[in-house]
Structure formats: C-alpha cells, structure tokens
Scaffold this active site. Sequence first.
Site, PDB file in Angstrom:
ATOM      1  N   ARG A  28      23.535 -11.589 -33.859  1.00 35.02           N
ATOM      2  CA  ARG A  28      22.131 -11.225 -33.616  1.00 35.02           C
ATOM      3  C   ARG A  28      21.182 -12.272 -34.203  1.00 35.02           C
ATOM      4  NH1 ARG A  28      24.006  -8.173 -29.747  1.00 35.02           N
ATOM      5  NH2 ARG A  28      25.210  -6.405 -30.496  1.00 35.02           N
ATOM      6  N   ASN A  60      30.118  -7.568 -40.577  1.00 39.74           N
ATOM      7  CA  ASN A  60      31.379  -7.512 -39.832  1.00 39.74           C
ATOM      8  C   ASN A  60      32.220  -8.669 -40.356  1.00 39.74           C
ATOM      9  OD1 ASN A  60      30.569  -5.362 -38.203  1.00 39.74           O
ATOM     10  ND2 ASN A  60      29.626  -6.717 -36.704  1.00 39.74           N
ATOM     11  N   GLU A  80      31.893   0.866 -36.476  1.00 42.36           N
ATOM     12  CA  GLU A  80      32.059  -0.114 -35.394  1.00 42.36           C
ATOM     13  C   GLU A  80      33.316  -0.964 -35.584  1.00 42.36           C
ATOM     14  OE1 GLU A  80      28.193  -2.147 -35.192  1.00 42.36           O
ATOM     15  OE2 GLU A  80      27.448  -0.536 -33.907  1.00 42.36           O
ATOM     16  N   ARG A 106      24.443  10.772 -31.956  1.00 47.10           N
ATOM     17  CA  ARG A 106      24.545   9.635 -32.878  1.00 47.10           C
ATOM     18  C   ARG A 106      23.468   9.695 -33.958  1.00 47.10           C
ATOM     19  NH1 ARG A 106      24.796   3.245 -31.158  1.00 47.10           N
ATOM     20  NH2 ARG A 106      23.961   2.411 -33.099  1.00 47.10           N
ATOM     21  N   LYS A 115      19.834   2.483 -42.776  1.00 47.79           N
ATOM     22  CA  LYS A 115      18.896   1.909 -41.797  1.00 47.79           C
ATOM     23  C   LYS A 115      17.665   2.800 -41.728  1.00 47.79           C
ATOM     24  CE  LYS A 115      22.035  -0.677 -38.847  1.00 47.79           C
ATOM     25  NZ  LYS A 115      22.425  -1.126 -37.507  1.00 47.79           N
ATOM     26  N   ASP A 151      19.365   2.888 -34.573  1.00 49.11           N
ATOM     27  CA  ASP A 151      19.748   1.486 -34.754  1.00 49.11           C
ATOM     28  C   ASP A 151      18.590   0.532 -34.506  1.00 49.11           C
ATOM     29  OD1 ASP A 151      21.190  -0.778 -35.143  1.00 49.11           O
ATOM     30  OD2 ASP A 151      22.550  -0.525 -33.453  1.00 49.11           O
ATOM     31  N   GLU A 155      17.067  -0.148 -45.150  1.00 52.68           N
ATOM     32  CA  GLU A 155      17.389  -1.395 -44.444  1.00 52.68           C
ATOM     33  C   GLU A 155      16.489  -1.570 -43.222  1.00 52.68           C
ATOM     34  OE1 GLU A 155      21.697  -2.217 -43.887  1.00 52.68           O
ATOM     35  OE2 GLU A 155      21.186  -2.914 -41.881  1.00 52.68           O
ATOM     36  N   GLU A 160      16.534  -8.205 -32.996  1.00 46.46           N
ATOM     37  CA  GLU A 160      17.550  -7.817 -32.017  1.00 46.46           C
ATOM     38  C   GLU A 160      16.958  -6.982 -30.875  1.00 46.46           C
ATOM     39  OE1 GLU A 160      20.834  -5.676 -33.719  1.00 46.46           O
ATOM     40  OE2 GLU A 160      21.789  -5.359 -31.781  1.00 46.46           O
ATOM     41  N   GLU A 212       6.116  -2.438 -27.716  1.00 46.03           N
ATOM     42  CA  GLU A 212       6.513  -1.049 -27.439  1.00 46.03           C
ATOM     43  C   GLU A 212       5.979  -0.614 -26.068  1.00 46.03           C
ATOM     44  OE1 GLU A 212       4.574   1.891 -29.898  1.00 46.03           O
ATOM     45  OE2 GLU A 212       6.282   3.254 -29.756  1.00 46.03           O
TER      46      GLU A 212
HETATM   47  C1  GCV Z   1      26.482  -6.415 -37.594  1.00 47.85           C
HETATM   48  C2  GCV Z   1      23.976  -3.074 -34.393  1.00 47.85           C
HETATM   49  C3  GCV Z   1      24.159  -4.503 -33.951  1.00 47.85           C
HETATM   50  C4  GCV Z   1      25.465  -5.078 -34.482  1.00 47.85           C
HETATM   51  C5  GCV Z   1      25.458  -4.935 -36.004  1.00 47.85           C
HETATM   52  C6  GCV Z   1      25.324  -3.460 -36.354  1.00 47.85           C
HETATM   53  C7  GCV Z   1      25.251  -3.204 -37.851  1.00 47.85           C
HETATM   54  O1  GCV Z   1      24.898  -2.243 -33.767  1.00 47.85           O
HETATM   55  O2  GCV Z   1      24.112  -4.566 -32.551  1.00 47.85           O
HETATM   56  O3  GCV Z   1      25.520  -6.422 -34.093  1.00 47.85           O
HETATM   57  O4  GCV Z   1      26.636  -5.462 -36.566  1.00 47.85           O
HETATM   58  O5  GCV Z   1      24.133  -2.967 -35.785  1.00 47.85           O
HETATM   59  O6  GCV Z   1      24.167  -2.944 -38.324  1.00 47.85           O
HETATM   60  O7  GCV Z   1      26.277  -3.252 -38.505  1.00 47.85           O
END
Ligand code: GCV
EC number: 3.2.1.139
Length: 711
Positions: free
Chosen positions: A191, A233, A316, A366, A390, A395, A417, A423, A543
């Site tokens: 991202r 990740n 994920e 979700r 978050k 998301d 966060e 993104e 928006e």
């Molecule tokens: C790092 C979203 C993003 C993912 C990211 C994830 C996260 O799903 O698309 O790229 O992964 O958030 O916050 O872990």
Amino acid sequence: MNAEESLHLEHLMFVEEPMEPGEPRVHAAWLPPEAFRSLGARRVLVHGDGLLVDTVLNEVSRACARYGGRVWHSPSWDVDVDLVLALRGADELPSPAVQAARSAAEAALTEIGGEPLGDEGFLLARDGEVTVVLADAPAGLLYGLFHVVRLCAAAFDPARPPEHHRPALRRRMLDHWDNVAVHPVMGQVERGYAGGSIFWQDGRPRGDLARVREYGRLLAASGVNAISVNNVNVARTEALLLTDRLGDVAEIADVLRPYNIRVHLSITFAAPAVLGGLSTADPLDEAVRVWWAATTRRVYERIPDFGGYLVKADSEGQPGPFTYGRDHADGANVLAEALAPLGGVVHWRAFVYNHHQDWRDRSTDRARAAYDHFAPLDGRFRTNVVVQVKFGPVDFQTREPVSPVIAAMPATRLAVELQVTQEYTGQQRHVCHLGLWWGEVLRFAPWGPGGRTVADIAAGESGAGGGLVAVANVGDDLFWTGHPLAQANLYTFGRLAWDPRLDPRAVLDEWIALTFPPSATAEPELVGRTLHEIMDDSWRTYERYTAPLGVGFMVNPGDHYGPGVDGYEYTRWGTYHFADRDGVGVDRSRASGTGFAGQYPPYWAQVYESPQSCPDELLLFFHHVPYGHVLHSGSTVIQHIYDTHFAGVEEVVAMRRRWQTLNGMIDPAVYERVAERLDEQVRCATEWRDQINTYFYRKSGVPDERGRTIH
Ligand code: GCV
C-alpha cells in the site's frame, strides 16, 4: 518566472546537497533551509550535553552558517545572545545577562503552573531581548528547537507570553508496511504510493542512510518518536530481521537515535518455529517462552533503546495463537514478558476478522469482529502490551464510525491506528487532506458528548495510554510522498499525535509556512490561501465523489483504486453494501440487523440504532434504507448520491483551476508534479461519478431530479 528565478527557488526548497553523490536532490518537505532563516540569522547559545543536544547544536550551526548568525555551546562563553536553548539541569551560565534570562524563564514556568516539563516537554519564554527555551531532558530541547523554527520570527516577538508544551501522547508512531524482499503482489511497500522503500531494496538494506537521517529530522520536527521498520505482514526474509539480519535494523536505529526516534520491529508469531527450530510457537510452551526471552535479550544487546514488537496475528493469513487453541492475550503476553525487563512494549493489532466469509451469510459482520475478539480479553494483557486498534471497525475507509473497541477495554492500554498512506483515499494521486477527518476521530466522545474522547483514551491516565500510530506514506520518491501535498498528511499526523487538540487548519498553516516559506515564495498570502482552498475540504470532496453516506469498499478489488461498485460484493472479505432495486446499506441495528450498533456505550448505541437518529454521513453504514428515504439534510438517499457525485467532480475541477493560478509562484518541480496528479484526479473522479450514478440509477430507476447526464 525566468530560469534564474526558478533555479533560485529550487535551491531554497531542496535539501542543500544530494544526499549521496550522483543522486538527484530530494525535496526538503517541511524543513527547507529557508525555514531556518529567522533562527539562522541570530546569536544562539546551546547549553547542555548529550546526543540530542548535539543534534540541536548541529541544526543551529547549519542554520547560522547559512544565514549569518552565530552559535556557542556553553559553558565557557560570556556573550550576548538572542536565543538560549538550555537544559535545566545544566550549570549556571557565565554571562550574567544570559543567566538572568534563564532565571526569568524559570520564574515564568513557576508562574504558569510550574508543572514538570517531562521527558519531551519544553518551555519557551521571553526575557527582554532574549528568547529562552528550557527543557528537563535533551528531547525537550530538540522539540523546542523545532518549535522555534515553526514560529519563525514570532519566536522573537518581545510580547510573546511564556508557553509550556509537552506531548499529550507518549508514543507517536509510524508503521512502515515496507517489505525487505519485493512481494510478488504487494511490491516493495505494501500500500505504498511513493515509490520504493527508504529502508529496503530487493531483499537488502537500501543503503542510503543519509536519506533515513533526513527522514528522522522530518519526523522529529513533526513530533513523531517511534517507527516500525517493516510490514506487519511478515514473510521469510522479513522474519530474519529479528535474528540474522538484526544488524540491518540496528543501523537504522543508530541513524534515527539522534532524532529521538525509537525503532520497533514487526515480527512473525511463528518465529520460535520458523527461526528457532522449535516444533511449536505455542505461547504457553516453556521452550517458546525461553526462546522469546533469549532472542529479545539479543535484540537489546544490539539496540539498547529498541522499542518493541509489532504483531499482526491470526489476521489475513498471519500466524497467531489460535493455531494452539490460545487467545490473543496469551499470545501478546509471552512477548510482553520477554520485553518487560528490557523496557520494550508489544503492539498487538486488533485487526482480526474472518477473511474467508461466505457473502451469502448475512449473520457474520466484519465490523463486529475486533470487538468480539478483544473486548472479552480486557484486563488480561500485561501492562507492556498495547492493543492497537484501527480507528474504524472495518478498514480505513473514507468514512466509518469510530471503532467500539476503543471504549470497550478500560483495563487495557490502547493505541489508535490511522492510515496516512492513502490506500482508500486516493493513493496519493488525489489531494485528500486527512487532518480534518483525524481531528473528528480524535475528538469523538465514545460515551457521549462531553465525555472522554478517543484522544483521551489513547493518552491514558498520566500519559500511560498506548498512543497514536499511523501507517506511513513515504517512499524513495523525490517528494517523499508521491503527491507533494500528501506531505501535509504526514506532518499533520505528527502534530496531532503531539497535541490532538490542535486545529487541523492551523496545523496546515504551519505546514504551508514551513514548506513554502514566505521569503522563498512569490505572493505567499495568495499561495497560502490557495492551498487552504484546495486542501481544507479535500477529504469531504473525496468522500463526495466516492463513498456516499458511510458505504465502504466500492473500490476495485486488490489495488483499491478507482470505482468498483460491486468489486467486493460477492467476495470472501466481508465488505458488502447490499444494494438492490429498493435500497442500499447494511443493517447493523440490534433490532433487525447484525447487532453491531449495540457494541457502543448506550449514548451512541441508541443514536446509531435507528435511521431517524443516525447521522446522515453514517446512515448506510448502519442501515439498509430505501432510495427514497429522506435524510436530515432534506434530500432523498438517491438524490444525495447524484448531487454529491456531481458536486465532487466540480470541486476537483475547481481545485485544478486554483492550482493553475500558482504556476510561476512556487517551485516548478512541485507545481508540475501536483498539476499532473490533479489531471488524474479529475479523470478518476469523473469515472467515480459516472459509475456510481449510473449504477444506482440502473438499480433504482429513479431519475436525477435535475436532469443531469447519467449514463
Ligand atoms: C498490511 C488492509 C490492507 C492490507 C493490510 C491490512 C492490515 O486489509 O489492504 O494491505 O496489510 O489492511 O492492516 O494489516
């Protein structure tokens, strides 16, 4: 502007020299040499010792060398000065005048309350002709210096009353989703919209430590004091940063230390197995516990001020404690136990949900997932665990309610966060200034108006909260952030993390004055006004032409750029809008929906429960309503969709027109880059408008009451 003038502007707006021989000059963002003019023309005394005091001294020396001022490092001078930057614990000063100014500043501190300045705080006071910055600790002096830079000539205004600054949030952190090895789908930076990583390249360190140092300066000037250097990740190569490749992390830590920035590392929960050769990573297994303790000790031997671990677990596809029948508290605590004696923290992310959902299953939501997983664990985490939530329940969408987890864990340290990398907000191809949005989030009072705010929770009692974290938006791009105006999002994040009560518009003013210093900008007032006109409302504009009324994820799957109305509608990701011929939105009420609204404390649970009391901007997040539903604004849902999408594109076209008026007034390289991106923004916004309007017209059959073109 003629060629000579434009060369002059470029000289003032870029860092003095290419950071590496043969490299192009990198844009100086909010620290161009010119921003130091006022400081650099003065006589400055720096009083105290230590690594961070040396940083202050270097900054002042550089500025004075350029602009004709003078600098002394005490204690051996009897001189007259305009500015003293002094540690309170340092010796008396030989110059009676300077010592008197310092004592006057002490007295001013007592007058304004005499609170301790703390590890990072500072006082700025005037005495006669002298400005004094006092700090208890070197970091305070560093932040005091950048405050003087920000204030420019105002720091030397004789009438300026004393001011005391200390950060509201102890940890102000940026998470880099940078991969060491290029990921086959996500690339070097997941991202990332600003080129490659400033840390890593093709499986190795990028090797440009000068660039990392410059980054540290920028962060320190915004108030950020922690970063994690790799993606949450964690793949095989990145896992090795904890052990075999620890030296690469130590190098970054060494470069950032002089700017008071502590380095954190994303680790894989499976490390004891994948790196340590154990047969399990079960957090309750004794061998696993011993492995984490020993490995963590080795990290601190190499990086004594290491910040700690950041973990995305059971999310994920990342490994986590669920594999062993354990929960998130078990998982986080084994790491926390290893870090505790060494002063480190675990940032354990609450971004956990089922990413293999069946779209036919209307019972799984979700938005509920983080609360369902984490709220029952409140009180079970060790004190050096920070649960990182978050800001919204899904998301990082353009508009979401504040996550109910933030109010649900009073016995846990929570960090909130945010996402600076854009993104879902235009990927640094669109102007989308996020300060206003973050300000709203931070001021939101989860227990109802007048109660504690999100910022209060992140700050915690006496600063013991988890702080504020954001996903970074920089890369090896010449302008750091791809879109030069996206630098303002990074700067604003740091400033709001330092003081969430700041008005984001005033922060934008600071950014403008630093980045486009009046002395280096033709018609600074016009430039400032135009930038405000373009940026202030740009998140709302975004928006308008994308996601109406809190509906999310109408983006192209995978890259998340551009409209894809049904892109996620029949997928496993749990991100649906449920548009049909009669209406649109997700019923998350307790009465007839998923019950998500009930995860909030009573005040908001009640507000969100009914379409009548739910704020318009979140209506479709909480309710499935007919297209003819009348909003508080008086418009119907379908007419609102049409109107906002037409208006959004008009606003972007106006932004581009406004930008064109700056041609010749600012650095031409910045001008050209933004102009290019605005062309793309107009194209993309038009596509959004036409696809969204057409989609909903076809679904609903309701024409636009103003008869505009819908395809
Ligand atoms: C790092 C979203 C993003 C993912 C990211 C994830 C996260 O799903 O698309 O790229 O992964 O958030 O916050 O872990």
